[in-house]
Design a protein around this motif. Structure first.
Motif, PDB file in Angstrom:
ATOM      1  N   PRO A  50      24.065  13.431  42.982  1.00 40.61           N
ATOM      2  CA  PRO A  50      24.155  14.030  41.639  1.00 40.61           C
ATOM      3  C   PRO A  50      25.573  14.389  41.207  1.00 40.61           C
ATOM      4  CG  PRO A  50      23.148  15.550  43.222  1.00 40.61           C
ATOM      5  CD  PRO A  50      23.224  14.219  43.884  1.00 40.61           C
ATOM      6  N   ILE A  51      26.493  14.482  42.163  1.00 36.66           N
ATOM      7  CA  ILE A  51      27.863  14.841  41.760  1.00 36.66           C
ATOM      8  C   ILE A  51      28.583  13.676  41.091  1.00 36.66           C
ATOM      9  CG2 ILE A  51      28.077  16.544  43.605  1.00 36.66           C
ATOM     10  CD1 ILE A  51      29.901  14.494  45.050  1.00 36.66           C
ATOM     11  N   VAL A  55      39.305  10.815  27.670  1.00 33.73           N
ATOM     12  CA  VAL A  55      38.028  10.100  27.568  1.00 33.73           C
ATOM     13  C   VAL A  55      37.174  10.362  28.803  1.00 33.73           C
ATOM     14  CG1 VAL A  55      36.946   7.818  27.476  1.00 33.73           C
ATOM     15  CG2 VAL A  55      38.966   8.310  26.077  1.00 33.73           C
ATOM     16  N   GLY A  56      37.807  10.351  29.966  1.00 34.88           N
ATOM     17  CA  GLY A  56      37.082  10.538  31.221  1.00 34.88           C
ATOM     18  C   GLY A  56      37.053  11.975  31.678  1.00 34.88           C
ATOM     19  N   ALA A  57      37.114  12.916  30.756  1.00 36.22           N
ATOM     20  CA  ALA A  57      37.137  14.325  31.119  1.00 36.22           C
ATOM     21  C   ALA A  57      35.949  14.681  32.012  1.00 36.22           C
ATOM     22  CB  ALA A  57      37.122  15.187  29.857  1.00 36.22           C
ATOM     23  N   ASN A  58      36.238  15.429  33.058  1.00 37.36           N
ATOM     24  CA  ASN A  58      35.228  15.956  33.980  1.00 37.36           C
ATOM     25  C   ASN A  58      34.557  14.891  34.838  1.00 37.36           C
ATOM     26  OD1 ASN A  58      35.632  18.562  32.742  1.00 37.36           O
ATOM     27  ND2 ASN A  58      34.276  17.891  31.076  1.00 37.36           N
ATOM     28  N   SER A  59      35.067  13.673  34.810  1.00 35.14           N
ATOM     29  CA  SER A  59      34.507  12.630  35.670  1.00 35.14           C
ATOM     30  C   SER A  59      34.791  12.957  37.127  1.00 35.14           C
ATOM     31  CB  SER A  59      35.116  11.269  35.326  1.00 35.14           C
ATOM     32  OG  SER A  59      34.760  10.879  34.017  1.00 35.14           O
ATOM     33  N   THR A  60      33.896  12.500  37.977  1.00 36.11           N
ATOM     34  CA  THR A  60      34.040  12.795  39.399  1.00 36.11           C
ATOM     35  C   THR A  60      34.859  11.708  40.089  1.00 36.11           C
ATOM     36  OG1 THR A  60      32.835  13.497  41.360  1.00 36.11           O
ATOM     37  CG2 THR A  60      31.954  11.623  40.168  1.00 36.11           C
ATOM     38  N   VAL A  61      34.917  11.792  41.392  1.00 35.60           N
ATOM     39  CA  VAL A  61      35.713  10.882  42.204  1.00 35.60           C
ATOM     40  C   VAL A  61      35.131   9.463  42.160  1.00 35.60           C
ATOM     41  CG1 VAL A  61      34.368  11.520  44.234  1.00 35.60           C
ATOM     42  CG2 VAL A  61      36.599  10.493  44.531  1.00 35.60           C
ATOM     43  N   SER A 115      31.388   3.128  46.327  1.00 32.42           N
ATOM     44  CA  SER A 115      30.834   2.105  45.443  1.00 32.42           C
ATOM     45  C   SER A 115      30.021   2.706  44.298  1.00 32.42           C
ATOM     46  CB  SER A 115      29.959   1.101  46.210  1.00 32.42           C
ATOM     47  OG  SER A 115      30.697   0.412  47.182  1.00 32.42           O
ATOM     48  N   PHE A 116      29.934   4.042  44.237  1.00 29.55           N
ATOM     49  CA  PHE A 116      29.172   4.671  43.167  1.00 29.55           C
ATOM     50  C   PHE A 116      29.876   4.516  41.821  1.00 29.55           C
ATOM     51  CE2 PHE A 116      28.196   7.344  46.979  1.00 29.55           C
ATOM     52  CZ  PHE A 116      26.910   6.857  47.164  1.00 29.55           C
ATOM     53  N   GLY A 117      31.213   4.582  41.837  1.00 28.10           N
ATOM     54  CA  GLY A 117      31.949   4.478  40.584  1.00 28.10           C
ATOM     55  C   GLY A 117      31.696   3.175  39.872  1.00 28.10           C
ATOM     56  N   THR A 118      31.694   2.074  40.609  1.00 28.78           N
ATOM     57  CA  THR A 118      31.471   0.771  39.997  1.00 28.78           C
ATOM     58  C   THR A 118      30.080   0.687  39.392  1.00 28.78           C
ATOM     59  OG1 THR A 118      32.975  -0.283  41.551  1.00 28.78           O
ATOM     60  CG2 THR A 118      31.415  -1.706  40.426  1.00 28.78           C
ATOM     61  N   ARG A 125      30.542   6.748  22.996  1.00 26.91           N
ATOM     62  CA  ARG A 125      30.857   7.477  24.224  1.00 26.91           C
ATOM     63  C   ARG A 125      29.567   7.717  24.990  1.00 26.91           C
ATOM     64  NH1 ARG A 125      33.953  10.681  27.286  1.00 26.91           N
ATOM     65  NH2 ARG A 125      32.980  12.576  28.109  1.00 26.91           N
ATOM     66  N   TYR A 126      29.690   7.710  26.311  1.00 26.43           N
ATOM     67  CA  TYR A 126      28.503   7.940  27.137  1.00 26.43           C
ATOM     68  C   TYR A 126      28.887   8.741  28.366  1.00 26.43           C
ATOM     69  CZ  TYR A 126      24.284   7.054  29.885  1.00 26.43           C
ATOM     70  OH  TYR A 126      23.136   7.198  30.622  1.00 26.43           O
ATOM     71  N   TRP A 127      28.007   9.604  28.782  1.00 23.86           N
ATOM     72  CA  TRP A 127      28.156  10.403  29.994  1.00 23.86           C
ATOM     73  C   TRP A 127      27.034  10.009  30.945  1.00 23.86           C
ATOM     74  CZ3 TRP A 127      31.492  13.277  32.531  1.00 23.86           C
ATOM     75  CH2 TRP A 127      31.060  14.178  33.504  1.00 23.86           C
ATOM     76  N   THR A 128      27.388   9.587  32.143  1.00 21.56           N
ATOM     77  CA  THR A 128      26.375   9.088  33.080  1.00 21.56           C
ATOM     78  C   THR A 128      25.630  10.269  33.710  1.00 21.56           C
ATOM     79  OG1 THR A 128      27.946   9.009  34.921  1.00 21.56           O
ATOM     80  CG2 THR A 128      27.736   7.028  33.575  1.00 21.56           C
TER      81      THR A 128
END
Length: 1412
Positions: A746-747, A1170-1176, A1180-1183, A1235-1238
Motif C-alpha cells: 500500500p505504500i 507533478v509527482g508530489a508525494n510519490s513513493t520510492v 518493479s512496483f514503480g513500472t 492527472r492521476y494518483w495511483t
C-alpha cells in the motif's frame, strides 16, 4: 599508465607531476634475434605478439608461448594496449608485496634488465631479483633481454584469482625445470619454483628447488615429498584483505602438482591427467526466446528503452553532467576511520589553509534536525557524526572548495582524533555472541514482533521420522551502479533547487526541508534519470543531498557533491547479510512435515531498512510446508546502516529453503531435483501468511519445458560420466524452481500527468517514478511502431561491436554482413569466405587488419591511424570513418584496396581537398563538416558519397555514376535516379515526395527528417538503406534485396523483405511488429566492449547474437547456433538495462491507449510538483503502477476526446486526423491534460510469477577455480510489455545474483571496522568471463493472464532469486569429489562461494597427489 614510471597502485598519489617516456623512440626498440630484446616502452600487447612470433619462428624460444598466454590474463585489454612491461616492474619495485605476473614470468624466463643511470650515463645489466634490491633513484630501465632455453626446458605458469580477469592473484606461480624425458623426467639442473602472493620477500622456494634437483618426476613419492616440503617452506603473511594463509599454502602445493602432471603428459594415468590443465573457457554464446504478440502493439513490441539512443551516444544528462554555474562550489566528505569510538577532536586547520577551500560544514551548521531519515525508517540516522562514531566511514563533515580536486585533497588533510575506542562488532555471529544487539523483527502482516506460524511445527517436528538441523550465512553485496551517489543544491529566491541521484524524490524533498528547517514547498526536487539504483539510492544518497543543502545555505552558493567509488562504498550501507538456523522434519521419501527457521538480518548500526519481517511467505517458495514456524530477527552491528537491494531478503529467504532441501537430499542420498518435485505445492494447500494458490504451473508447464530446453536428462548422464573419468575436475548440474508473489504494497503510490499539446498533438508524460536504466548495449533504435516487418530467405547478418581490442577474431563460412565496432586496437582481425558486408568501427589504431575473399560491403570507422589495413579480392562496399584530415586519401599507413574494392567510405570532420578516386573504386563515401573542393570521381566511380553542412542544389547523377550520396541541410525536391543508378543516397532535413528508384536500383539509401509515403523498391534492389525520423508507410522490398538497411525514429507499417534478402538491417528506438527472420544463417549479431581472442563462427550460425562489456577469450560458435545472444554491461556482465525501463513501458502504454505512434510520446523528468508525494521506485512496483496510472489517465483523455470525435464525424462525415481532433478539443474547452494518483484501492490485482533455472558448473578441485558452463533460465513474464527490456532484466538480475553467491565478498578490518572491500581493487563483481559460457533465457510462451498491467508481469526481481542454483550446482560438484574420497557427509556452504572457499570445501591433500 604502465610506462617507465610508477603505474596505478591502490592508495598511491596524488602526484604533483606525471612524466611519460612515450616520446622516447629508442625505448620502443625490439630485436628479434638470439637473444630477444624488448625496449622499455614496448606495451604488453606488443610483447605478447613478439613472444608468440618467437615461439613459432625461433628455436629455443618455445617457452615464450607460455609467457604470452600468462600475460593474456594480466589486467585488461586497455592496460595491455597502453601499459609497458617496464612500468609493471616499477610497480613491483615500489610495492614488493605486489603479485606482479610480469616480474615473476620474466624471472622464470631468466631475463636480464639493462638499467641506465642519469648520473653518469652508464648502463648496468642485472637480473630481476637484483633489480628489486637496486636503488632506482635517477635510473631508468632501458630494455629487457630474454635468452633461449634448451629443448628439455619445461615451463608452467599459473595465476589463481578471485575472478577470471581484472584481478590480482591469490597466488601466482612459475615452475621451470630442465628434465630428461628419457630418464623418467629426471631434473637435470636446479629448477626454479617462483611464487607470488606469499609475502613481500618471498620469491624462490629454495628448499624445494634443492630437493628436486637430480630427482625423477615420475616417482610419486618424490612429488608428494616435494609438495610437503613446499608446504613447510611457504609461510604466507596474514592480512584481513587477503586470502587466508592456509589457502595460499595449499594452493602453492596444488600448483606444484599441476605443473608436474603437465610436464609428464601421457606418463600420468588418464583419469589423473585432469590435474594438469587449467579450465579453459570457450567463447560465450546465448539464446533468448519470447513471444511477439501483436495484439496490443506498441505494448508488447520488443523495443529498447526510449532513452537508449541518447544514453549510448553519451548525450544523456546525468547529475554530474549538468554544467557548473559560475559561482558553484564542490563538496567532499570527511569520514571516520574507526567504528564505535568517541570523537575527541576534529582538526581542520591544515585543510582550511589550502588554497581554494571555502569552509567546513559540520553538525553545528545544521539549522534543523541532524538526520537524513523522514519516511525511510523509524529511527533517525545522522547526516554528520555527533558524539560517537557509529561506523567507520560515517561522515564527520563536508569540505567545500572551488573545485572537486581541491575539496578531496583538503578532506584528506582533516585530522579526526578518537578516544574510548571499542572493538567493533561487524558480523551477525559476533553480535549474537555479544548479546543485546538483536530483537525479533516486526511481522509484516500482524504488525507485532512475533513469529509466523502455520500448523503445529514443534509437535510435528518431534514426531517426524527424520530430523535435521543446520545453519547458513549469506553475505552482503554492494550496489555497483554506473553513476555514483551525487547531489547538487542551488539556492533560489524562494528556497532551493535540489538535484539528487534519488529513487525517492519525495524523501529527498522532506529530508532537505527537515535539515534546513524550512517548509517542504521551498524545496524543488527534479530527477531526469539515474545511472542505476538497485535500491542504493532510495535513502542512502540523502546523506549527500542534505549535506549539500546545509552547505549551500551556509555559503549561499550552489554546492555539488559527487562521491568517488571508495567513498560511495564506505559511507553507505549495502545489501544486508543473513544468517539462518533451521530444524526440519521429513519422511522417508523426503517430503516436508515440519520446519522451524530463525532468520537473522544484519541491519547495520540502525534498524531502518531490513526486509526480514516480511520473508515468511517468501521463504516457503514453491513448496508445501504443512507445519512451519518462521521467526525473523534484526541484528545491529557497528557498520553502515544496510539498505534495500534488488529482491531485498527474497533471495536469501529462498536460498535458505533451497539449502534445506539440498540437506534433505544429501541425507537421504536422493536426487535433489526429485526431492524438490516431491514437495511442490499444489492449488488449495494452506501457506504461511498467504492465501492458497489457485494455479501452480511449475510441475506441468514450466519445469517440463525447462528440462526439455536444457536437455537435462542427457546432460545429467554426461556429467556423471565426466565425474567418473576425471579425478581432479568435477561437474555439477542443478535445477531450481521459484515462486515469486507480486503484491502491491500500500505504500507504493505515484502521481502522474498526461498532457496533449494543441500545437501538434504530441504527448508528454510526467510521473513520480524514476528511470534507472543505463541503456548499456542497446541493440535496436526506434521511436515509433513498426508492424509487419518481415525477413525471409538467406538474409545473413552477423554483427559485432566492441570498444577494445580483439585479437585473432575470425569469421568463416557464410557469415554475411559481419559488423564489428571497437574503440581501441584490433590486431590480426581476419575475415574469410563469403563474408559479405563486414563492418568495423574503431577509434584507435588497427594493425594487420585483413579481409580476403568475397568480403562484400566491409565497413570500418576510426578516429585515429590505421596501419597495415588491407582488403583483397572482391572487397565490395568497404567503409572507413575517421575524425582526422585526409587530403587526397593518403592518411593511412599501408591502407590498400585491390581488385573490385567496391564501396569505400571515409568520414572526417576536417577539410578534404582534391580527393580523387579512379578506376574500379566503386562506392567511395566521404563525410565532412567543412568545405570540400575539387572532389572528383572518374571511371566507374560507383557510390560516391559526400556530406556537408551547406546546400547543394541541382545535384544529379546519371549513367554509370552508381551510388551517389549527398547530404545537406536544405531541401531537395524532385531528386531522381534512373537506369543503372545503383546505391543512390540522399540526406536532407526537409520533405521529399515522390522519391522513386526503378530498374537495377541497387543499394539505394535515403535519409530525411520528414515523412515519406509510398517509398518502394522492386526487382533487384540490392542494399537499400533508408533513414528517417518520421513515419513511413507501405515501405516494401522484394526480390533479391540484399543488404537492406532501414533506420527510422517513427512508425513503419507493412515493412517487408522477402526472397534472398541478405543482410537486412533495421535500427530504431521503438517496437517492431512481426519482425521475422527465416532461412539460412539469418541475423548473427555480436557486441562487446573488450577483448575477444580467437572469436570464431562456423556453419550456419543462424541469428547468433552476443553482447558483452568485458573480456572473452576463445569465443566460438559452431553449427546451427540459432538465435544465440549474450548481453553484458560493465562490472555486472549480462545486464543490459539497470532499471525497469519504466519510461519506455509508460510511453508504450500511452501510445497504445491513445492510438497514436510512439514517436509522439515523450516522458519528462520526475519532480516533486507533478509527482508530489510519490513513493520510492523499486521492486518493479514503480513500472507496473506508473504504467497502470498512465493507462487510466490516457483512457480518461481518450474518452473525452472520443465524444468530440463523434461530433466531428457526424458533422463532416469523416473521421478527423489526430491533430485535427486535438485542435478541435482545445478550441471547445476539452481539457487535454489528465492527472492521476495511483490510489491503493485502485491498484491492479496481485499476481504470481513462476520461474526455473538449470545450471551446470565445472570445478578444478586443486585450485577451487570453477566455470559456469551453461545456464537455462525460464520465467513467466505474462504478456511482456517489452520483451527486449524484460529479457535484459532477466539476464541482468540473474548475473547480479551470481555475483552475490560467488565472487562478491565483503571484508572488514577487525580492529578499526573499516571496509576493506572499498573499491574494485578488492571487491570483484563478475565480468563477462565469469558469467555462464552459454546463457539461454526464455520468456514463457503463451503466458497470457488477466492480471498485471495489460497482462504483463514484473521481471526485474525474480530472476535474481534463481541465482542460488549456482550454490546447488557447486555443491554437487564438490560432493562428487568428496564422495570419491570416502566423505559423503553433508557440509555447510556459506556464501559467497569464492575460489578459496570452493577449494577448501573440496579438501584435497598432498597425500592424494597420485601419478598412477
Amino acid at each position: 599508465m604502465f610506462l617507465c614510471s610508477p603505474g596505478v597502485f591502490k592508495n598511491d598519489g596524488p602526484y604533483s607531476a606525471y612524466i611519460s617516456t612515450g616520446g622516447v623512440e629508442e625505448l620502443y626498440a625490439t630485436s628479434l634475434g638470439t637473444p630477444l630484446q624488448l625496449g622499455a616502452n614496448v606495451n604488453l600487447a606488443r610483447a605478447m605478439e613478439v613472444f608468440r612470433h618467437m615461439a613459432k619462428a625461433e628455436e629455443g624460444f618455445q617457452h615464450l608461448q607460455v609467457l604470452a598466454d600468462h600475460w593474456q590474463v594480466v589486467a585488461n585489454v586497455a592496460v595491455r594496449n597502453t601499459g609497458s612491461w617496464c612500468g609493471n616492474l616499477m610497480l613491483k619495485h615500489a610495492h614488493q608485496e605486489f603479485q606482479s605476473d610480469i616480474f615473476l614470468t620474466l624471472l622464470a624466463a631468466e631475463a636480464e634488465l639493462t638499467i641506465g643511470s642519469a648520473s653518469n650515463a652508464s648502463t648496468t645489466h642485472m637480473d630481476l631479483e637484483q633489480f628489486l634490491r637496486t636503488d632506482m633513484s635517477k635510473k631508468v630501465i632501458l630494455s629487457v633481454t630474454l635468452p633461449p632455453a634448451s629443448l628439455n626446458t619445461k615451463l608452467r605458469t599459473f595465476k589463481i584469482t578471485p575472478r577470471a580477469v581484472n584481478a590480482h592473484a591469490y597466488v601466482n606461480a612459475c615452475f621451470r625445470m630442465e628434465v630428461d624425458p628419457a630418464d623418467n623426467f629426471k631434473v637435470t639442473r636446479k629448477p626454479s619454483i617462483l611464487l607470488g602472493g606469499i609475502g613481500p620477500n618471498f620469491i624462490h622456494a629454495t628448499e624445494t628447488e634443492n630437493y628436486l634437483k637430480g630427482r625423477r618426476l615420475v616417482d610419486e613419492a618424490t612429488v608428494v615429498e616435494a609438495a610437503e616440503r613446499l608446504g613447510r617452506e611457504v609461510q604466507p603473511d596474514s592480512h584481513p584483505q587477503d586470502a587466508s594463509p592456509a589457502y595460499r599454502r595449499t594452493l602453492s602445493q596444488a600448483l606444484l602438482y599441476k605443473a608436474v602432471v603437465g610436464f609428464l603428459g601421457d606418463r600420468v594415468k588418464a583419469e589423473l591427467a585432469s590435474a594438469g590443465p587449467n579450465i579453459l573457457r570457450p567463447l560465450s554464446t546465448s539464446q533468448q526466446e519470447f513471444d511477439m504478440d501483436k495484439e496490443a502493439w506498441p505494448v508488447g513490441e520488443p523495443v529498447p528503452k526510449l532513452e537508449s539512443a541518447t544514453q549510448i551516444s553519451g548525450e544523456a544528462t546525468y547529475l554530474d553532467d549538468i554544467p557548473y554555474l559560475p559561482n558553484e562550489l564542490h563538496g567532499a566528505l570527511v569520514q571516520t576511520t574507526h567504528a564505535n569510538a568517541k570523537i575527541a577532536s576534529v582538526d581542520t586547520s591544515e585543510a582550511l589553509r589550502l588554497s581554494g577551500v571555502v569552509t567546513f560544514v559540520t553538525t553545528a551548521d545544521i539549522p534543523g534536525r541532524n538526520s537524513f531519515v523522514v519516511n525511510a525508517g523509524a529511527f533517525p540516522d545522522p547526516v554528520f557524526v555527533e558524539e560517537r562514531s557509529k561506523y567507520a566511514g560515517q561522515p564527520v563533515g563536508l569540505i567545500v572548495a572551488r573545485d572537486r580536486d581541491t575539496a578531496m585533497r583538503a578532506a584528506r588533510l582533516v585530522v579526526v582524533a578518537y578516544k574510548d575506542v571499542k572493538k567493533p562488532v561487524l558480523t551477525i555471529k559476533e553480535a549474537l555472541a555479544v548479546g543485546g544487539r538483536h530483537e525479533v523483527a516486526t511481522d509484516f502482516v500482524s504488525g507485532k514482533k512475533e513469529a509466523s506460524v502455520l500448523g503445529d511445527p514443534a509437535g510435528q517436528l518431534a514426531a517426524a521420522p527424520h530430523r535435521l538441523a543446520g545453519e547458513q550465512h549469506q553475505g552482503s553485496q554492494y550496489h555497483l551502479n554506473m553513476e555514483p551517489h551525487a547531489a547538487r543544491v542551488v539556492p533560489i529566491e524562494d528556497g532551493y533547487d535540489v538535484f539528487s541521484t534519488s529513487q525517492w524524490p519525495t524523501e529527498t524533498q522532506a529530508t532537505a526541508a527537515m535539515v534546513l528547517g524550512v517548509p517542504a514547498n521551498r524545496i524543488n526536487v527534479s530527477v531526469r534519470r539515474i545511472g542505476g539504483g538497485y535500491g542504493s539510492k532510495i535513502s542512502r544518497q540523502h546523506i549527500l543531498s542534505t549535506a549539500a543543502a546545509v552547505a549551500a545555505r551556509k555559503v549561499q552558493r550552489p554546492v555539488r557533491v559527487v562521491v568517488d567509488l571508495n567513498t560511495n562504498m564506505t559511507y553507505a550501507g549495502w545489501r544486508d547479510s543473513y544468517y539462518s538456523k533451521y530444524e526440519v522434519g521429513f519422511d522417508d521419501a523426503g517430503k516436508l512435515l515440519a520446519l522451524m527457521v530463525n532468520l537473522y538480518s544484519d541491519a547495520g548500526h540502525v534498524s531502518n531498512e531490513s526486509a526480514v519481517g516480511f520473508l515468511g511467505g517468501v521463504m516457503q517458495n514453491c513448496y508445501a510446508v504443512p507445519n512451519f514456524l518462521y521467526r525473523p530477527h534484526v541484528v545491529n552491528t557497528d557498520t553502515a546502516a544496510n539498505t534495500w537491494c534488488r529482491t531485498p531478503g527474497h533471495v536469501n529467504a529462498i536460498g535458505t529453503m533451497e539449502n534445506i532441501l539440498d540437506h534433505i537430499a544429501s541425507y537421504l542420498h536422493k536426487d535433489p531435483l526429485e526431492v524438490r518435485q516431491l514437495n511442490f505445492i499444489t492449488p488449495g494447500v494452506p501457506r504461511l501468511i498467504s492465501a492458497p494458490h489457485e494455479l501452480t504451473p511449475l510441475k506441468d508447464v514450466i519445469l517440463p519445458l525447462l528440462l526439455k530446453k536444457a536437455n537435462f536428462t542427457q546432460r545429467k548422464a554426461e556429467v556423471e560420466e565426466f565425474n567418473r573419468s576425471n579425478r581432479w575436475k568435477k561437474r555439477g548440474l542443478a535445477v531450481m524452481p521459484e515462486y515469486y508473489g507480486f503484491d502491491y504494497p500500500p505504500i507504493f503510490r505515484y502521481g502522474l500527468q498526461v498532457s496533449i499539446y494543441e500545437h501538434d498533438g504530441t504527448v508528454a508524460i510526467s510521473h513520480g517514478g524514476i528511470e534507472m536504466g543505463q541503456g548499456i548495449n542497446t541493440k535496436v533504435r526506434a521511436s515509433t511502431q513498426r508492424s509487419g516487418h518481415q525477413h525471409k530467405g538467406q538474409g545473413i547478418n552477423t554483427k559485432v561491436r566492441a570498444s577494445t581490442q580483439r585479437s585473432g577474431h575470425q569469421h568463416k563460412g557464410q557469415g554475411i554482413n559481419t559488423k564489428v565496432r571497437a574503440s581501441t586496437q584490433r590486431s590480426g582481425h581476419q575475415h574469410k569466405g563469403q563474408g559479405i558486408n563486414t563492418k568495423v568501427r574503431a577509434s584507435t589504431q588497427r594493425s594487420g587488419h585483413q579481409h580476403k575473399g568475397q568480403g562484400i560491403n566491409t565497413k570500418v570507422r576510426a578516429s585515429t591511424q590505421r596501419s597495415g589495413h588491407q582488403h583483397k579480392g572482391q572487397g565490395i562496399n568497404t567503409k572507413v570513418r575517421a575524425s582526422t584530415p585526409r587530403s587526397g586519401h593518403q592518411h593511412r599507413s599501408g591502407h590498400q584496396h585491390q581488385g573490385q574494392g567496391i564501396n569505400t567510405k571515409v568520414r572526417a570532420s576536417t577539410l578534404r581537398s582534391g580527393h580523387q578516386h579512379k578506376g574500379q573504386g566503386i562506392n567511395t563515401k566521404v563525410r565532412a563538416s567543412t568545405l570540400r573542393s575539387g572532389h572528383q570521381h572518374q571511371g566507374q566511380g560507383i557510390n560516391t558519397k559526400v556530406r556537408a553542412s551547406t546546400p547543394r542544389s541541382g545535384h544529379q547523377h546519371q549513367g554509370q555514376g552508381i551510388n551517389t550520396k549527398v547530404r545537406a541541410s536544405t531541401p531537395r525536391s524532385g531528386h531522381q535516379h534512373q537506369g543503372q543508378g545503383i546505391n543512390t543516397k540522399v540526406r536532407a532535413s526537409t520533405p521529399r515526395s515522390g522519391h522513386q528508384h526503378q530498374g537495377q536500383g541497387i543499394n539505394t539509401k535515403v535519409r530525411a527528417s520528414t515523412p515519406r509515403s509510398g517509398h518502394q523498391h522492386k526487382v533487384k534492389g540490392i542494399n537499400t538503406k533508408v533513414r528517417a525520423s518520421t513515419q513511413r508507410s507501405g515501405h516494401q522490398h522484394k526480390g533479391q534485396g540484399i543488404n537492406t538497411k532501414v533506420r527510422v525514429s517513427t512508425q513503419r507499417s507493412g515493412h517487408q523483405h522477402q526472397g534472398q534478402g541478405i543482410n537486412t538491417k533495421v535500427r530504431a528506438s521503438t517496437p517492431r511488429s512481426g519482425y521475422q527472420h527465416q532461412g539460412q544463417g539469418i541475423n548473427t549479431k555480436v557486441r562487446a566492449s573488450t577483448l575477444r581472442s580467437g572469436h570464431q563462427h562456423q556453419g550456419q550460425g543462424i541469428n547468433t547474437k552476443v553482447r558483452v562489456s568485458t573480456l572473452r577469450s576463445g569465443h566460438q560458435h559452431k553449427g546451427q547456433g540459432i538465435n544465440t545472444k549474450v548481453r553484458a554491461s560493465t562490472l555486472r556482465s549480462g545486464h543490459q538495462h539497470k532499471g525497469q525501463g519504466i519510461n519506455t513501458k509508460v510511453a508504450q502504454v500511452a501510445a497504445y491507449t491513445l492510438g497514436i505512434p510512439l514517436a509522439q510520446v515523450v516522458v519528462k523528468a520526475s519532480d516533486t510538483m507533478v509527482g508530489a508525494n510519490s513513493t520510492v521506485t523499486g521492486g518493479s512496483f514503480g513500472t507496473d503502477l506508473c504504467a497502470h496510472g498512465v493507462r487510466v489517465a490516457s483512457s480518461a483523455l481518450k474518452q473525452r476526446m472520443d465524444v468530440e470525435k463523434e461530433k466531428i464525424k457526424k458533422n463532416t462525415g469523416k473521421d478527423p486526423t489526430w491533430v485535427q481532433l486535438v485542435k478541435h478539443c482545445n478550441a471547445h474547452d476539452v481539457d487535454l491534460c489528465e492527472r492521476y494518483w495511483t490510489a491503493v484501492k485502485e491498484h491492479p490485482p496481485r499476481y504470481d510469477i513462476w520461474a526455473a533455472c538449470c545450471l551446470e558448473v565445472e570445478v578444478d578441485v586443486l585450485t577451487g577455480v570453477y566455470l559456469l558452463r551453461r545456464a537455462d533460465v525460464l520465467e513467466d513474464a505474462g504478456r511482456s510489455m517489452n520483451p527486449y527490456v524484460d529479457v535484459g532484466q532477466v539476464e541482468g538480475a540473474f548475473i547480479m545474483g551470481l555475483g552475490l553467491y560467488t565472487s562478491e565478498k565483503l571484508k572488514f578490518d577487525p580492529t578499526t571496522g573499516q571496509k576493506l572491500s572499498n573499491g574494485t581493487w578488492e571487491y570483484k563483481p563478475p565480468t563477462a568471463l565469469d558469467i555462464p559460457v552459454d546463457l539461454r533465457v526464455t520468456l514463457l510462451p503463451n503466458a497470457k493472464q488477466p492480471y498485471g498491467v495489460l497482462g504483463s508481469k514484473a521481471t526485474g526481481e525474480p530472476p535474481l532469486c534463481l541465482s542460488y542454483v549456482v550454490v546447488s550446482a557447486l555443491r554437487q560438484a564438490i560432493t562428487a569429489f568428496r564422495a570419491e574420497n570416502g566423505n559423503g557427509e553433508w557440509f555447510q556452504m556459506d556464501t559467497p562461494l569464492t575460489v578459496e572457499v570452493v577449494q577448501g570445501l573440496c579438501g584435497a591433500t598432498t597425500s592424494m597427489f597420485k601419478l598412477k
